[in-house]
Design a protein around this motif. Sequence first.
Motif, mmCIF file in Angstrom:
data_model
loop_
_atom_site.group_PDB
_atom_site.id
_atom_site.type_symbol
_atom_site.label_atom_id
_atom_site.label_comp_id
_atom_site.label_asym_id
_atom_site.label_seq_id
_atom_site.Cartn_x
_atom_site.Cartn_y
_atom_site.Cartn_z
ATOM 1 N N ASP A 9 7.522 -66.283 4.030
ATOM 2 C CA ASP A 9 8.917 -65.882 4.165
ATOM 3 C C ASP A 9 9.030 -64.383 3.882
ATOM 4 O OD1 ASP A 9 8.835 -65.534 1.388
ATOM 5 O OD2 ASP A 9 9.892 -67.398 0.957
ATOM 6 N N GLU A 10 10.221 -63.815 4.060
ATOM 7 C CA GLU A 10 10.399 -62.375 3.936
ATOM 8 C C GLU A 10 10.073 -61.875 2.525
ATOM 9 O OE1 GLU A 10 11.565 -58.400 5.179
ATOM 10 O OE2 GLU A 10 10.664 -60.195 6.055
ATOM 11 N N THR A 11 10.417 -62.646 1.513
ATOM 12 C CA THR A 11 10.158 -62.236 0.128
ATOM 13 C C THR A 11 8.666 -62.093 -0.127
ATOM 14 O OG1 THR A 11 12.172 -63.348 -0.617
ATOM 15 C CG2 THR A 11 10.517 -62.824 -2.294
ATOM 16 N N ALA A 12 7.899 -63.079 0.347
ATOM 17 C CA ALA A 12 6.446 -63.047 0.161
ATOM 18 C C ALA A 12 5.833 -61.867 0.921
ATOM 19 C CB ALA A 12 5.827 -64.362 0.630
ATOM 20 N N ARG A 13 6.318 -61.621 2.114
ATOM 21 C CA ARG A 13 5.790 -60.507 2.897
ATOM 22 C C ARG A 13 6.057 -59.166 2.213
ATOM 23 N NH1 ARG A 13 7.394 -61.929 9.230
ATOM 24 N NH2 ARG A 13 6.115 -63.817 9.403
ATOM 25 N N LEU A 14 7.283 -58.997 1.728
ATOM 26 C CA LEU A 14 7.633 -57.740 1.069
ATOM 27 C C LEU A 14 6.793 -57.524 -0.180
ATOM 28 C CD1 LEU A 14 11.527 -57.816 1.433
ATOM 29 C CD2 LEU A 14 9.966 -56.213 2.538
ATOM 30 N N SER A 15 6.590 -58.576 -0.951
ATOM 31 C CA SER A 15 5.791 -58.470 -2.176
ATOM 32 C C SER A 15 4.369 -58.045 -1.854
ATOM 33 C CB SER A 15 5.806 -59.817 -2.908
ATOM 34 O OG SER A 15 4.966 -59.769 -4.042
ATOM 35 N N TRP A 16 3.774 -58.672 -0.842
ATOM 36 C CA TRP A 16 2.392 -58.355 -0.465
ATOM 37 C C TRP A 16 2.291 -56.938 0.098
ATOM 38 C CZ3 TRP A 16 -0.052 -57.314 4.244
ATOM 39 C CH2 TRP A 16 -1.449 -57.322 4.208
ATOM 40 N N LEU A 17 3.238 -56.558 0.944
ATOM 41 C CA LEU A 17 3.204 -55.223 1.550
ATOM 42 C C LEU A 17 3.348 -54.127 0.501
ATOM 43 C CD1 LEU A 17 5.416 -55.942 4.701
ATOM 44 C CD2 LEU A 17 3.019 -55.217 4.748
ATOM 45 N N LYS A 71 13.631 -56.683 12.949
ATOM 46 C CA LYS A 71 14.514 -57.700 12.379
ATOM 47 C C LYS A 71 14.559 -57.685 10.860
ATOM 48 C CE LYS A 71 13.909 -60.883 16.272
ATOM 49 N NZ LYS A 71 15.280 -60.665 16.774
ATOM 50 N N SER A 72 13.552 -57.088 10.229
ATOM 51 C CA SER A 72 13.477 -57.176 8.773
ATOM 52 C C SER A 72 12.830 -55.929 8.189
ATOM 53 C CB SER A 72 12.672 -58.411 8.373
ATOM 54 O OG SER A 72 11.344 -58.323 8.876
ATOM 55 N N ALA A 73 12.988 -55.772 6.877
ATOM 56 C CA ALA A 73 12.387 -54.642 6.178
ATOM 57 C C ALA A 73 10.868 -54.696 6.240
ATOM 58 C CB ALA A 73 12.855 -54.632 4.721
ATOM 59 N N SER A 74 10.325 -55.901 6.297
ATOM 60 C CA SER A 74 8.858 -56.033 6.352
ATOM 61 C C SER A 74 8.295 -55.456 7.648
ATOM 62 C CB SER A 74 8.453 -57.507 6.223
ATOM 63 O OG SER A 74 8.971 -58.286 7.280
ATOM 64 N N ASP A 75 9.077 -55.448 8.731
ATOM 65 C CA ASP A 75 8.620 -54.830 9.978
ATOM 66 C C ASP A 75 8.323 -53.356 9.760
ATOM 67 O OD1 ASP A 75 8.925 -57.219 11.361
ATOM 68 O OD2 ASP A 75 10.951 -56.748 12.047
ATOM 69 N N VAL A 76 9.178 -52.684 8.995
ATOM 70 C CA VAL A 76 9.011 -51.261 8.737
ATOM 71 C C VAL A 76 7.834 -51.014 7.793
ATOM 72 C CG1 VAL A 76 10.121 -49.191 7.796
ATOM 73 C CG2 VAL A 76 11.463 -50.840 9.123
ATOM 74 N N LEU A 77 7.767 -51.799 6.712
ATOM 75 C CA LEU A 77 6.686 -51.604 5.736
ATOM 76 C C LEU A 77 5.316 -51.903 6.331
ATOM 77 C CD1 LEU A 77 8.220 -53.045 2.418
ATOM 78 C CD2 LEU A 77 8.130 -50.683 3.219
ATOM 79 N N SER A 78 5.251 -52.835 7.265
ATOM 80 C CA SER A 78 3.955 -53.156 7.870
ATOM 81 C C SER A 78 3.426 -51.975 8.688
ATOM 82 C CB SER A 78 4.065 -54.408 8.747
ATOM 83 O OG SER A 78 4.979 -54.206 9.810
#
Length: 486
Positions: A9-17, A71-78
Amino acid sequence: GIGSYKEWDETARLSWLQSELTSRRPLFRIRDVENNLLGLDPDVIKTLMVFKVASEQEPESLGAYVISQAKSASDVLSVMLLQKQFGMEERLMRVVPLFETLDDLTGSPKQLETLFGTTSYMDAINRKQEVMVGYSDSAKDAGRLAACWAQYTAQETMAEVATKFGVELTFFHGKGGTVGRGGNPALYRAILSHPPNTINGRFRVTEQGEMIRQNFGSLEIAERSLDIYTAALLRERFTKHIEPKQKWRDQMQRVSEASCSNYRYLVREDPRFVPYFRQATPELELGILNIGSRPAKRNPKGGVESLRAIPWTFAWAQTRMHLSAWLGVGAGLNSENEEDRATLREMYEEWPWFREIISLISMLVSKTDFSITKNYDELLVDPDLMSLGDEVRTMLVETRQAVIDVSGSKDISGPHVQLMRASSMIRNPYVDSINVVQAELLKVLRAMPADDSSDLTPELKEIKKVRIDALLLSIKGIAQGMKNSG
C-alpha cells in the motif's frame, strides 16, 4: 522476504522509499541490469537504462522529468530514488508529477502535503517544486466544465499547501492548441484569468503540434508571442483578481457534477457510443496514417479511456462535431431553478475565469455543422446506431441554447460573432467540400480488403494506397480550415 513493491500500500511504499533515499547502499549493481542478470522484464531494463543515459549527460542538457499519470507521492519519490541509484544526487532533474484525471487533480494537494512532509525530499528540492496540470486528459476523463473546475480548485489548494511549507511552486500547464485540450487563442486573457496566487511571475506551458508553427513559425511571430506572454505575466503580477464568491463556488460544484455525470454516461456507459465514435469519425484511420508523434492509444486494445487526448479531439474536429469540447456543458448549465440561472449570469458578467470558459465554448460550438456530421452518419454508421447521432445533435442544440442563456448573447458566437461570420464565409465553401470527399473516402476504404487479405490484388493495393494518400490530404485540409487539429 518483504514482498512485492507492486503489492504494497502507499504507506509501505513511502516508508521503504524514504529509507532507501537516506541509505548509502545501492539498490542493485548497474552491470547486473545491463547483463540482464536480475531476470527483469525488457521494458523495466529499458526504463532503467534511460536513467543511466541521463546520468551521463551534462546537467544543463536535462530539464524536468515529468511523471505522466502521477497518482501518489510514491511516484515522485521512486523517480528520485532511481536518480540517486545512478549517481545523480548532485545534479538531480526536477521531478514533476503530472496530474491528469479528475481524481488525480482532486487528490493532488494531499500528495504534495505528503511530499513536503518528507525531510529527505525537501532537502533534495531546495524548496522549489514544479507541478504539471493536465488539461487534455482531465477533459477527456470528465468533460470540459468538470475538468476546468477541478483544475481551478486543485491549483488553488496546491498553492496553499506550498505556502504552508514555504515551497516556491511553479505550475506547468499541459495544454494543447484546441479548446477541447485546454487551449485558448486569446493568450493574454487566458493568463489573466488563472486562479489567484497560482502564477506569481512563474509560468510554464506546452506549445505543441500546429501551435508551434502558429505562434513561433517566424521570427516576427515568435517575438510577438513572447511579448504577449511577458506582458500578461507582468500584468498578472499587479492585477487584483476576482475571488469567486461562495455561491459561485457552490454553483460551479453543481455544474461540474451535472456536467461530468452527463458526459460520462454517454462516453462510458452507453454501449452504442464506442461503435458510433469509431464509425462516424476517422478515429480508426488515424492510427495508420502516421501523423502524430505518439501512438494514438496508450493501450492498443482499450476503448475510449485508453485513447490519447489528441486523436480524441482530432477525430471529432474532423467531422465538425467538436463533441469533446462541449459534451456535458448543456447539462451542467441548464437548471430549472431560476436562482441557479441568475447566479450563472452573474458569474459570466463578473468572473473573468468563468466568462473566458463560456466564451471559448461558444466559439467552438459555432464551428459545428449539422449537415456535415449527418452526412458522415448516413454514409458510415450502422442503421442501429443512427439514433445516437440524432441524440448527440439534440444535445448540441440544448448546449447552444444554454450557452446563449448564460452569456445573454443573441448569437452562439458571442463576442466572436463578427470574426466567426467572416471566417465562415471564407472557409466553409472549401472545408465543406473536403468533408464530403473525406466521408466518401472513409466509406470506400473501409469496404476494401485488409492489407493481409488474399483478396487485395496488386491493382487494388495501388488503388488503396492512392485513397489513403487522399484521406491524409483531406485530414490536413480540414485541420487547417478548422484551426483545430487536436
